[in-house]
Design a protein around this motif. Structure first.
Motif, PDB file in Angstrom:
ATOM      1  N   GLY A  90       0.831  -1.202   0.000  1.00 37.56           N
ATOM      2  CA  GLY A  90       0.000   0.000   0.000  1.00 37.56           C
ATOM      3  C   GLY A  90       0.854   1.234   0.000  1.00 37.56           C
ATOM      4  N   GLY A  91       0.201   2.352  -0.089  1.00 35.50           N
ATOM      5  CA  GLY A  91       0.949   3.603  -0.145  1.00 35.50           C
ATOM      6  C   GLY A  91       1.560   3.781  -1.518  1.00 35.50           C
ATOM      7  N   SER A  92       2.517   4.647  -1.590  1.00 37.11           N
ATOM      8  CA  SER A  92       3.152   4.984  -2.852  1.00 37.11           C
ATOM      9  C   SER A  92       4.357   4.097  -3.122  1.00 37.11           C
ATOM     10  CB  SER A  92       3.588   6.448  -2.830  1.00 37.11           C
ATOM     11  OG  SER A  92       4.408   6.728  -3.936  1.00 37.11           O
ATOM     12  N   ARG A  93       4.289   3.327  -4.198  1.00 31.53           N
ATOM     13  CA  ARG A  93       5.436   2.501  -4.596  1.00 31.53           C
ATOM     14  C   ARG A  93       6.632   3.384  -4.893  1.00 31.53           C
ATOM     15  NH1 ARG A  93       4.140  -3.046  -6.979  1.00 31.53           N
ATOM     16  NH2 ARG A  93       6.203  -2.863  -7.877  1.00 31.53           N
ATOM     17  N   ASP A  94       6.367   4.521  -5.563  1.00 32.03           N
ATOM     18  CA  ASP A  94       7.451   5.433  -5.929  1.00 32.03           C
ATOM     19  C   ASP A  94       8.166   5.941  -4.682  1.00 32.03           C
ATOM     20  OD1 ASP A  94       6.736   5.059  -8.552  1.00 32.03           O
ATOM     21  OD2 ASP A  94       5.802   7.031  -8.797  1.00 32.03           O
ATOM     22  N   ALA A  95       7.403   6.356  -3.679  1.00 29.81           N
ATOM     23  CA  ALA A  95       8.003   6.867  -2.446  1.00 29.81           C
ATOM     24  C   ALA A  95       8.818   5.781  -1.754  1.00 29.81           C
ATOM     25  CB  ALA A  95       6.929   7.409  -1.508  1.00 29.81           C
ATOM     26  N   ALA A  96       8.300   4.552  -1.741  1.00 29.39           N
ATOM     27  CA  ALA A  96       9.026   3.444  -1.117  1.00 29.39           C
ATOM     28  C   ALA A  96      10.319   3.150  -1.876  1.00 29.39           C
ATOM     29  CB  ALA A  96       8.148   2.199  -1.057  1.00 29.39           C
ATOM     30  N   LEU A  97      10.265   3.192  -3.207  1.00 33.96           N
ATOM     31  CA  LEU A  97      11.470   2.949  -3.999  1.00 33.96           C
ATOM     32  C   LEU A  97      12.515   4.037  -3.773  1.00 33.96           C
ATOM     33  CD1 LEU A  97       9.902   1.670  -7.337  1.00 33.96           C
ATOM     34  CD2 LEU A  97      11.412   0.392  -5.797  1.00 33.96           C
ATOM     35  N   ARG A  99      12.832   5.902  -1.084  1.00 40.11           N
ATOM     36  CA  ARG A  99      13.357   5.710   0.280  1.00 40.11           C
ATOM     37  C   ARG A  99      14.377   4.573   0.303  1.00 40.11           C
ATOM     38  NH1 ARG A  99      12.050   8.066   5.517  1.00 40.11           N
ATOM     39  NH2 ARG A  99      13.001   6.646   6.979  1.00 40.11           N
ATOM     40  N   PHE A 100      14.057   3.480  -0.397  1.00 44.18           N
ATOM     41  CA  PHE A 100      14.982   2.349  -0.480  1.00 44.18           C
ATOM     42  C   PHE A 100      16.281   2.777  -1.167  1.00 44.18           C
ATOM     43  CE2 PHE A 100      16.738  -1.242  -2.875  1.00 44.18           C
ATOM     44  CZ  PHE A 100      17.025  -2.096  -1.830  1.00 44.18           C
ATOM     45  N   ALA A 101      16.167   3.479  -2.286  1.00 47.09           N
ATOM     46  CA  ALA A 101      17.351   3.911  -3.034  1.00 47.09           C
ATOM     47  C   ALA A 101      18.257   4.788  -2.173  1.00 47.09           C
ATOM     48  CB  ALA A 101      16.936   4.644  -4.304  1.00 47.09           C
ATOM     49  N   ARG A 102      17.659   5.590  -1.325  1.00 48.31           N
ATOM     50  CA  ARG A 102      18.455   6.467  -0.448  1.00 48.31           C
ATOM     51  C   ARG A 102      19.099   5.695   0.699  1.00 48.31           C
ATOM     52  NH1 ARG A 102      14.195  11.449  -0.320  1.00 48.31           N
ATOM     53  NH2 ARG A 102      14.810  12.334  -2.325  1.00 48.31           N
ATOM     54  N   SER A 103      18.646   4.492   0.964  1.00 40.71           N
ATOM     55  CA  SER A 103      19.165   3.734   2.105  1.00 40.71           C
ATOM     56  C   SER A 103      20.287   2.768   1.734  1.00 40.71           C
ATOM     57  CB  SER A 103      18.030   2.965   2.787  1.00 40.71           C
ATOM     58  OG  SER A 103      17.602   1.895   1.967  1.00 40.71           O
ATOM     59  N   VAL A 104      20.530   2.550   0.448  1.00 41.56           N
ATOM     60  CA  VAL A 104      21.556   1.585   0.060  1.00 41.56           C
ATOM     61  C   VAL A 104      22.934   2.228   0.071  1.00 41.56           C
ATOM     62  CG1 VAL A 104      19.939   0.222  -1.329  1.00 41.56           C
ATOM     63  CG2 VAL A 104      21.280   2.027  -2.428  1.00 41.56           C
ATOM     64  N   THR A 105      23.947   1.386   0.174  1.00 41.56           N
ATOM     65  CA  THR A 105      25.323   1.869   0.154  1.00 41.56           C
ATOM     66  C   THR A 105      25.700   2.258  -1.267  1.00 41.56           C
ATOM     67  OG1 THR A 105      26.298  -0.288  -0.299  1.00 41.56           O
ATOM     68  CG2 THR A 105      25.961   0.291   2.033  1.00 41.56           C
ATOM     69  N   GLY A 106      26.831   2.920  -1.411  1.00 44.89           N
ATOM     70  CA  GLY A 106      27.312   3.300  -2.736  1.00 44.89           C
ATOM     71  C   GLY A 106      27.522   2.105  -3.643  1.00 44.89           C
ATOM     72  N   THR A 107      28.088   1.029  -3.107  1.00 42.96           N
ATOM     73  CA  THR A 107      28.318  -0.179  -3.886  1.00 42.96           C
ATOM     74  C   THR A 107      26.998  -0.800  -4.315  1.00 42.96           C
ATOM     75  OG1 THR A 107      30.367  -0.586  -2.675  1.00 42.96           O
ATOM     76  CG2 THR A 107      29.410  -2.461  -3.860  1.00 42.96           C
ATOM     77  N   GLU A 108      26.033  -0.838  -3.406  1.00 45.28           N
ATOM     78  CA  GLU A 108      24.715  -1.379  -3.754  1.00 45.28           C
ATOM     79  C   GLU A 108      24.037  -0.521  -4.818  1.00 45.28           C
ATOM     80  OE1 GLU A 108      23.641  -3.396   0.566  1.00 45.28           O
ATOM     81  OE2 GLU A 108      23.198  -1.281   0.212  1.00 45.28           O
ATOM     82  N   ALA A 109      24.206   0.794  -4.717  1.00 46.52           N
ATOM     83  CA  ALA A 109      23.647   1.694  -5.725  1.00 46.52           C
ATOM     84  C   ALA A 109      24.282   1.424  -7.083  1.00 46.52           C
ATOM     85  CB  ALA A 109      23.849   3.154  -5.312  1.00 46.52           C
ATOM     86  N   ASP A 110      25.582   1.145  -7.091  1.00 47.92           N
ATOM     87  CA  ASP A 110      26.264   0.817  -8.349  1.00 47.92           C
ATOM     88  C   ASP A 110      25.692  -0.471  -8.959  1.00 47.92           C
ATOM     89  OD1 ASP A 110      27.880   3.041  -8.031  1.00 47.92           O
ATOM     90  OD2 ASP A 110      29.591   1.891  -7.227  1.00 47.92           O
ATOM     91  N   VAL A 111      25.426  -1.456  -8.128  1.00 46.04           N
ATOM     92  CA  VAL A 111      24.848  -2.718  -8.613  1.00 46.04           C
ATOM     93  C   VAL A 111      23.456  -2.467  -9.189  1.00 46.04           C
ATOM     94  CG1 VAL A 111      23.988  -4.994  -7.903  1.00 46.04           C
ATOM     95  CG2 VAL A 111      26.206  -4.192  -7.085  1.00 46.04           C
ATOM     96  N   LEU A 112      22.643  -1.692  -8.478  1.00 48.83           N
ATOM     97  CA  LEU A 112      21.306  -1.357  -8.986  1.00 48.83           C
ATOM     98  C   LEU A 112      21.383  -0.603 -10.306  1.00 48.83           C
ATOM     99  CD1 LEU A 112      19.456  -0.299  -5.719  1.00 48.83           C
ATOM    100  CD2 LEU A 112      18.940  -2.271  -7.156  1.00 48.83           C
ATOM    101  N   ARG A 113      22.279   0.376 -10.375  1.00 51.97           N
ATOM    102  CA  ARG A 113      22.448   1.162 -11.594  1.00 51.97           C
ATOM    103  C   ARG A 113      22.843   0.252 -12.757  1.00 51.97           C
ATOM    104  NH1 ARG A 113      25.725   4.349  -9.258  1.00 51.97           N
ATOM    105  NH2 ARG A 113      24.255   5.687  -8.225  1.00 51.97           N
ATOM    106  N   ALA A 114      23.795  -0.652 -12.532  1.00 50.52           N
ATOM    107  CA  ALA A 114      24.243  -1.573 -13.577  1.00 50.52           C
ATOM    108  C   ALA A 114      23.106  -2.500 -14.014  1.00 50.52           C
ATOM    109  CB  ALA A 114      25.440  -2.392 -13.088  1.00 50.52           C
ATOM    110  N   ALA A 115      22.315  -2.966 -13.057  1.00 52.29           N
ATOM    111  CA  ALA A 115      21.191  -3.845 -13.394  1.00 52.29           C
ATOM    112  C   ALA A 115      20.150  -3.110 -14.225  1.00 52.29           C
ATOM    113  CB  ALA A 115      20.552  -4.400 -12.118  1.00 52.29           C
TER     114      ALA A 115
END
Length: 160
Positions: A90-97, A99-115
């Motif tokens: 429930g709630g906003s998927r965009d807001a949850a995404l 919030r999640f993106a802001r909580s990951v480490t730099g390395t995790e963000a790099d993995v997400l970006r590459a994916a």
């Protein structure tokens, strides 16, 4: 997707950690032996595996009088499905995404970006590109450090 209890998770960890997807699986005895430190009865392990089969978490195949079990999907696929299910709460998927993106480490963000780049068919990690996605797969398959000891947790702000 079904959330797992502690014992179900321990059994699934045995299957995920010790049974290659291409193998014929393991018996109840082999799972019970792998969980020897928990001092579980054979019938308890058998019941847990039976329930996991009923939930679609494990596949089983008859071998003589015994069953052989293996995970129906990878640990990564299971975790990804839990994350998607959480977005559907429930709630906003965009807001949850966000919030999640802001909580990951730099390395995790790099993995997400590459994916995301590979999924879009751009860059060297795309399946038809020069990198054929192997580097991304290696990053995804590598075990992550314990979440509690990593920086960039929810609620903290970090420059990325």
């Amino acid at each position: 997707m079904t959330r797992l209890g502690d014992l179900e998770r321990a059994v699934m960890d045995v299957l995920w950690d010790t049974v290659p997807a291409t193998s014929g699986g393991v018996t109840v005895r082999e799972v019970a032996d792998a969980l020897a430190g928990r001092e579980l009865a054979y019938t308890t392990v058998m019941t847990v595996l039976d329930r996991l089969a009923g939930k679609g978490m494990v596949q089983r195949e008859r071998e003589g009088r015994a069953w052989r079990y293996r995970a129906a999907a990878s640990r990564e696929a299971y975790i990804a499905q839990i994350m998607l299910d959480a977005l559907d709460l429930g709630g906003s998927r965009d807001a949850a995404l966000v919030r999640f993106a802001r909580s990951v480490t730099g390395t995790e963000a790099d993995v997400l970006r590459a994916a995301l780049t590979a999924e879009a068919g751009l860059g060297s990690n795309a399946p038809d590109g020069p990198g054929d996605g192997a580097a991304l797969t290696d990053q995804v398959e590598a075990p992550a450090p314990d979440r509690a000891t990593r920086p960039g947790r929810a609620g903290e702000t970090a420059e990325r």
